[in-house]
Motif scaffolding. Structure first.
Motif, mmCIF file in Angstrom:
data_model
loop_
_atom_site.group_PDB
_atom_site.id
_atom_site.type_symbol
_atom_site.label_atom_id
_atom_site.label_comp_id
_atom_site.label_asym_id
_atom_site.label_seq_id
_atom_site.Cartn_x
_atom_site.Cartn_y
_atom_site.Cartn_z
ATOM 1 N N ARG A 241 -2.545 -8.956 5.897
ATOM 2 C CA ARG A 241 -3.994 -9.296 5.344
ATOM 3 C C ARG A 241 -5.337 -9.908 5.556
ATOM 4 O O ARG A 241 -4.912 -11.286 6.272
ATOM 5 N N LYS B 34 -8.519 -2.662 -0.380
ATOM 6 C CA LYS B 34 -8.391 -2.704 -1.622
ATOM 7 C C LYS B 34 -9.451 -3.569 -2.067
ATOM 8 O O LYS B 34 -9.704 -4.035 -2.378
ATOM 9 N N SER C 29 -15.341 4.672 -1.702
ATOM 10 C CA SER C 29 -13.552 4.546 -1.372
ATOM 11 C C SER C 29 -13.792 6.178 -0.626
ATOM 12 O O SER C 29 -14.261 6.826 -0.977
ATOM 13 N N ALA D 217 -9.578 1.916 -1.610
ATOM 14 C CA ALA D 217 -10.070 2.077 -3.210
ATOM 15 C C ALA D 217 -10.033 1.313 -4.243
ATOM 16 O O ALA D 217 -9.555 0.191 -3.638
ATOM 17 N N VAL E 282 -6.069 -0.468 4.605
ATOM 18 C CA VAL E 282 -6.145 0.698 3.976
ATOM 19 C C VAL E 282 -6.953 -0.956 2.889
ATOM 20 O O VAL E 282 -6.972 -2.515 2.994
ATOM 21 N N TYR F 154 -5.747 -4.280 4.853
ATOM 22 C CA TYR F 154 -4.249 -4.215 5.092
ATOM 23 C C TYR F 154 -4.782 -3.590 6.332
ATOM 24 O O TYR F 154 -4.842 -2.384 6.082
ATOM 25 N N GLU G 94 -8.765 -6.416 -5.064
ATOM 26 C CA GLU G 94 -9.079 -7.304 -4.501
ATOM 27 C C GLU G 94 -9.869 -7.946 -3.808
ATOM 28 O O GLU G 94 -9.386 -9.011 -3.184
ATOM 29 N N THR H 62 0.583 -1.104 -0.257
ATOM 30 C CA THR H 62 -0.145 -0.089 -0.074
ATOM 31 C C THR H 62 0.606 0.875 -0.230
ATOM 32 O O THR H 62 0.023 2.336 -0.378
#
Length: 232
Positions: free
Chosen positions: A118, A101, A131, A232, A99, A108, A104, A91
């Protein structure tokens, strides 16, 4: 770290790059370097090598908290990529940052030393994605779930919970919830547990980030209020 730990003969050999200690057959009592050979092999902070991240039988065991019981997760049915683990941090965010994602389906928690914890997550279905940056304003154990009026309009059967569904194993918010605010205002989004462990890795929620209950308990214990969250 200040803690005194022990180094096994095998750990010393690994630390020396695999050079054998010729003729030695006894164990050596020396300080443990804390190597984790399952990822990048660097020296890790203590948080990154506890059994709560390396042993799935412990990570996903049944949980009893007061009157509430969580069943063990059949982790063999959960794709390995969505099980809790240590990975090199992808990241670039500061340590302590959460974080998510979305593409995915991973969350994280950035660690010191270039690694991250993770977790697999479920995310918002089409039309409910979001987001941006937020903070964990506060956290709750066994939270009450109150469906918003627009959700009740879509699902009239939820009317019975207009004043809130009590916390418990069948509650949609699961065992823990982290409440996300932006600029001092409630976003309405949460990072929370879910009894539907099979939904991890899918787009099924109304915008919240859902986790396996055992994973959200682990996350809850690791991150303090006011932690930064990046989606994000």
């Amino acid at each position: 770290m200040g803690d005194r730990v022990e180094l096994t003969r095998r750990g010393f050999v690994l630390a020396m790059g695999g050079v054998a200690l010729g003729g030695c057959s006894t164990s050596l009592e020396m300080p443990d370097l804390g190597l984790d050979t399952t990822t990048t092999g660097s020296i890790r902070p203590k948080i990154s090598v506890d059994k709560g991240i390396t042993d799935p039988d412990l990570m996903y065991a049944s949980v009893q908290e007061g009157p509430f019981s969580l069943p063990a997760i059949p982790y063999a049915k959960v794709p390995r990529e969505f099980q809790r683990q240590i990975v090199p941090d992808p990241t670039g965010e500061a340590p302590g940052t959460i974080v998510v994602k979305l593409a995915e389906h991973h969350l994280y928690v950035v660690q010191e030393g270039g690694d991250a914890l993770r977790y697999g997550v479920g995310i918002g279905k089409a039309g409910f994605e979001w987001s941006g940056r937020a903070v964990v304003q506060y956290k709750k154990q066994w939270p009450v779930w109150t469906p918003p009026s627009e959700m009740i309009a879509r699902k009239p059967e939820l009317e019975k919970w207009r004043s809130g569904q009590p916390g418990g194993p069948d509650n949609p918010l699961g065992a823990r919830a982290l409440y996300l605010f932006k600029d001092g205002n409630d976003t309405g989004y949460r990072i929370h547990g879910s009894p539907e462990w099979w939904s991890i890795g899918q787009n099924m929620s109304s915008g919240c980030i859902r986790m396996i209950n055992q994973d959200v308990i682990d996350l809850y214990n690791r991150v303090p209020p006011k932690s930064t969250v990046v989606v994000a």
